[in-house]
Structures are given as structure tokens and as C-alpha cells.
Design a protein around this motif. Structure first.
Motif, PDB file in Angstrom:
ATOM      1  N   ARG A 175       0.822  -1.219   0.000  1.00 41.76           N
ATOM      2  CA  ARG A 175       0.000   0.000   0.000  1.00 41.76           C
ATOM      3  C   ARG A 175       0.854   1.266   0.000  1.00 41.76           C
ATOM      4  N   TYR A 251      -2.964  -4.605  -1.531  1.00 35.91           N
ATOM      5  CA  TYR A 251      -3.414  -3.472  -0.732  1.00 35.91           C
ATOM      6  C   TYR A 251      -3.535  -3.838   0.741  1.00 35.91           C
ATOM      7  N   VAL A 257      -4.835  -4.065  -5.783  1.00 33.71           N
ATOM      8  CA  VAL A 257      -5.103  -2.929  -6.661  1.00 33.71           C
ATOM      9  C   VAL A 257      -4.284  -3.117  -7.926  1.00 33.71           C
TER      10      VAL A 257
END
Length: 341
Positions: A175, A251, A257
Motif C-alpha cells: 500500500r 493493498y 489494486v
């Protein structure tokens, strides 16, 4: 990374995994409330102490393997910083000693007796030259050692940054890396706007939020080792299907993602839907019990990065589209609706 190092050393804080995580959250903007609290402390002229920093309850969601790796890197960083500080002090001392020796030798040179014979004068000058050369060589060696330690420290800092941005279960960026990646893309897009270029010249970017459907029962029934293998397989399937120009990120948990560079919204949907179909047709078996895991599927939501006011709004829109897909029966892809001007 330099800003993080300055924050920690400038406030006399230890280089620990927890402090690295909090410093990253403050400096990167990942936790705006932490940054605001820190700025308020500075405005009031109050020191940033370890006791105060400990009140920031930051949980970066790392697993045990990630934390062990960060522990190792933090230890290496601490050792490198201590070695660099020691050698830097030695180098400064050597330079000071050299300056003092030069002053002393200069004074001796001024005291040379003009009545000395040429042979005696040559001997004094030779001795002075030798002493100056030795002092210069000592200072040079210590400065070179400090330079090597500085290079080593830079390598450790770069390695720490790499480790901090990687999810070690899947090998994908995490992330934090995604935040940095989207910030660069957004900055590049602003550059296109500011230099007067046509907006059509801006590379399109779509963001897809993906979440594995019904993942909890896999862990509960088949165990976390099997769950980890499912996560790794989904990560590989997404990365292979998206292609080299795109970036897949873990993520957190069972969420991924995909950053689709050069893809329109519809193009990204077609690609992600093809990946979804391929994954749902793949058999998954528990290696220990040989029991089938059933169909592994995921749901996804996709947003056009530049159709929203900022990158966080685009991520939020993709996340909302993902949950529309979940609520519509799972194993499907939904598109985010851009805001109305």
C-alpha cells in the motif's frame, strides 16, 4: 527516506521498526492526522519525544515475516548510522589534529636558526615535510573511511525503503508503494496540464480495486498456509494478466489494486474481466488433504484516476464500485461513476 531519517535523528529518536512506521506515516501523508499533530507540536515549540510518539497508535498491518524483515533492516540501519557517526567524529578529530600539527610545524619552521648549516637545515625541512605528510595521510584515510560508511548507509537506507514497500508474501508492492506510485502519476499529469500540453497527450490511467470472494472460509476450513497459497496464486494471475506496463499491488488482506497505465476505463474492464474468468476456471486443491477448494473468484471496481479531484477520491470511487460488485452477487466487475461537474 531522507525526510524520515531527518525526522528521527533531528528529534533524537531511536531507529526502530515502530518509529520508522510512524515517521513514514507522518512524512508521507499516509496518516494526515499524525502529520497535523506533529505540525501542531512544532508550532507550539514542544519537542517530539519518544513518549509522545508512542501515543500515536499506528498499525501498518504487516504480517510477522514483514515485521521480522523490518526489524533486520532497522538493526542494520542503526549499526550503519553508529559506524558512520564514529568515523565522522574520527575524521573531524584527524582534521583538527592535522591543523594543530600544521600550526606547530609552521612555528618550528619560523624558529629555524639562520646559523644552521645547509645540511642541518635540509634535515629540519625534511623532518617537517615527513611529519606533515603523515598527518595528511592519516586525515585522508579517516575521511575515506567516513565516505565508505556514508555509501554503506545510503545502501542500507535504499534497501530499507525497498523492504518497506514490498509485501513479502506475494512479492508485490504494498500500500505504501501504491501511494508513492499514484503521487508520481498525479504529479506527471499536473505537469502536462501546467505546461500547456493538450490533455489528450496525458497517458490514461485506470485503477482497479479487487477483492477475493468468500476468502475467510478458505482460511477457516483449509488453514492459513492454503490461504497464503491462494493469495500468491491470485497475485501471479493478476500480474501476468495485466502485463508489464501495469502494476499490481497487494493493498492488504485479500485486497489487490491494479494500476492500468495506458488503459481506458473500458479497456481496463475488459482486461480485468478476462483475468477474472481465467481465475474462476482454475482448479484449486488443498495440497495436504487433496480436497478441492471450490471456485476461487474475485470482484472488482474500476475508476479513471484523472476523472476525480485527487488520487484518494479515485481510489475511494474504485472501492465503492467494488462493493457494488460484491452486493450484486460477486464474481463481477463494476465501473465507478465520475463526479458530475
Amino acid at each position: 527516506m531522507d525526510e524520515i531519517g531527518t525526522f528521527l535523528t533531528g528529534n533524537d529518536l531511536d531507529i526502530t521498526p515502530a518509529n520508522l512506521a510512524r515517521a513514514h506515516a507522518i512524512c508521507s501523508g499516509e496518516q494526515p492526522e499524525f502529520a497535523a499533530l506533529t505540525a501542531a507540536m512544532k508550532d507550539r515549540g514542544e519537542p517530539i519525544t519518544q513518549q509522545w510518539l508512542d501515543t500515536l497508535a499506528y498499525d501498518d498491518g504487516r504480517n510477522e515475516q514483514d515485521r521480522a524483515e523490518v526489524d533486520r533492516m532497522a538493526s542494520n540501519l542503526q549499526n550503519s548510522i553508529e559506524a558512520f557517526a564514529t568515523n565522522a567524529r574520527d575524521a573531524c578529530t584527524a582534521v583538527a589534529d592535522y591543523r594543530e600539527a600544521m600550526n606547530s610545524h609552521a612555528q618550528e619552521a619560523e624558529e629555524i636558526d639562520s646559523q644552521e648549516t645547509a645540511e642541518e637545515l635540509l634535515g629540519r625541512v625534511t623532518e617537517l615535510t615527513r611529519a606533515i605528510r603523515e598527518q595528511a595521510q592519516l586525515a585522508e584515510e579517516k575521511m575515506q573511511r567516513s565516505e565508505r560508511e556514508a555509501i554503506s548507509l545510503r545502501r542500507d537506507l535504499e534497501e530499507a525503503q525497498r523492504v518497506a514497500n514490498i509485501d513479502h508474501l506475494t512479492g508485490l508492492p504494498n500500500r505504501r508503494a501504491l501511494d508513492e506510485m499514484l503521487e508520481r502519476l498525479w504529479s506527471d499529469a499536473r505537469d502536462v496540464d501546467w505546461d500547456g500540453s493538450d490533455e489528450k497527450e496525458r497517458e490514461p490511467v485506470a485503477i482497479a480495486f479487487c477483492d477475493i470472494d468468500n476468502f475467510k472460509p478458505v482460511n477457516d476450513i483449509h488453514g492459513h498456509d492454503t490461504g497464503d497459497r491462494v493469495l500468491q496464486m491470485v497475485a501471479r494471475t493478476l500480474a501476468e494478466g495485466a502485463g508489464e506496463d501495469c502494476q499490481v499491488v497487494r493493498y492488504g488482506g485479500e485486497e489487490f489494486v491494479v494500476v492500468y497505465r495506458g488503459f481506458s476505463l473500458e479497456g481496463a474492464r475488459e482486461n480485468l474481466d478476462a483475468i477474472r474468468t481465467k481465475l474462476s476456471n482454475r482448479p484449486f486443491i488443498n495440497r495436504t488433504t487433496r480436497q478441492s477448494l471450490g471456485m476461487i473468484t474475485f470482484s472488482g471496481g474500476i475508476a479513471d484516476l484523472f476523472a476525480f479531484p485527487d488520487r484518494r477520491s479515485a481510489l475511494r470511487a474504485a472501492d465503492e464500485a467494488l462493493y457494488r460488485a460484491k452486493n450484486s452477487g460477486r464474481d463481477r466487475i463494476e465501473l465507478a461513476t465520475p463526479p458530475v461537474d
